[in-house]
Enzyme design. Structure first.
Site, PDB file in Angstrom:
ATOM      1  CG  LEU A 122       4.958   3.603   0.638  1.00 20.02           C
ATOM      2  CD1 LEU A 122       4.096   4.336   1.715  1.00 20.02           C
ATOM      3  CD2 LEU A 122       6.089   4.248   0.910  1.00 20.02           C
ATOM      4  CG  ASP A 123      10.223  -0.740   1.665  1.00 20.06           C
ATOM      5  OD1 ASP A 123      10.142  -1.404   0.615  1.00 20.06           O
ATOM      6  OD2 ASP A 123      11.159  -0.049   1.690  1.00 20.06           O
TER       7      ASP A 123
END
Length: 192
Positions: free
Chosen positions: A50-51
C-alpha cells in the site's frame, strides 16, 4: 516456517504515512514509520503493498507460496477500497471505471464500482484530508483484480475524480472489519 504447521497470517490496518515494509530503504537519516513500528513478530512479510499515503488492510504471512498467491496479479485476487474522490461522479465516469480505462501502462480490467454515503464509522485521518467548501467530494467502493502501481488513484484521476483518501478494506476473503489503524490480528490462511 516450522514443519507440520500451516502458513500464519497477520491482518494489519496500515495508518496513513506508514511504509508498507519493515525497513526504510529511503534517504539516509530519514525517520519514516514502517511496519516494524507496529508488528514485532519475526519471519513475516507483506503480501502486496500500500502506498505511504494510502491506509487500510495489509496481509502479512510467513509463507512465500501464500505470499505469491495473495500478491501476484495472475491470481486475480480481488482488492476492495473505500475511495474519497474530489468532485461529483456522474454516470459516464462510473461506467468508464466499470469498463476499464486507458492508462499509460495499458487498459485496466473492469472494476466493480458503487457510490456510497460517507462511511459513518470511519476513523479520522492524521493529517486530515483537505476540505474545500466550494468543491464537492464523494465516496466510492472500488474492487479491482489487478495490482498496478497506484492503480486506483490513476483510474479515478483519469475520469476527472482525483483521489483524496484511499482505504483498502478487503483482500480476497480477508477484511478489515473493526480493526483500527495501527492494530493487527491473527487470521486463518483461507481468509474465512
Amino acid at each position: 516456517m516450522a514443519k507440520g504447521r500451516g502458513a500464519r497470517v497477520i491482518l494489519f490496518n496500515k495508518p496513513f504515512g506508514v511504509l508498507s515494509q519493515f525497513r526504510d530503504k529511503g534517504t539516509q537519516g530519514s525517520v519514516r514509520p514502517t511496519l516494524s513500528s507496529y508488528i514485532d513478530v519475526p519471519g513475516f512479510y507483506p503480501a502486496g503493498r500500500l502506498d505511504r499515503d494510502s491506509e487500510g488492510l495489509m496481509v502479512l504471512t510467513d509463507n512465500g507460496a501464500l505470499q505469491a498467491r495473495i500478491a501476484h496479479p495472475k491470481f486475480k485476487r480481488p482488492k476492495t477500497y473505500l475511495v474519497q474522490v474530489e468532485g461529483a461522479p456522474d454516470a459516464g465516469a462510473l461506467d468508464a471505471l466499470r469498463q476499464g480505462v486507458d492508462l499509460k501502462d495499458g487498459k485496466t480490467a473492469p472494476a466493480q464500482i458503487t457510490q456510497l454515503d460517507p462511511p459513518a464509522d470511519l476513523w479520522e485521518r492524521d493529517p486530515p484530508v483537505r476540505f474545500r467548501k466550494t468543491v464537492p467530494d464523494a465516496w466510492l467502493q472500488i474492487t479491482i483484480r489487478e495490482g498496478r502501481n497506484r492503480q486506483v488513484r490513476r483510474m479515478t484521476a483519469h475520469v476527472g475524480l482525483p483521489t483524496l483518501r484511499l482505504i483498502r478494506i478487503a483482500v480476497g476473503d480477508w477484511s478489515l472489519n473493526a480493526l483500527r489503524p495501527g492494530a493487527w490480528r491473527w487470521a486463518s490462511e483461507s481468509g474465512a
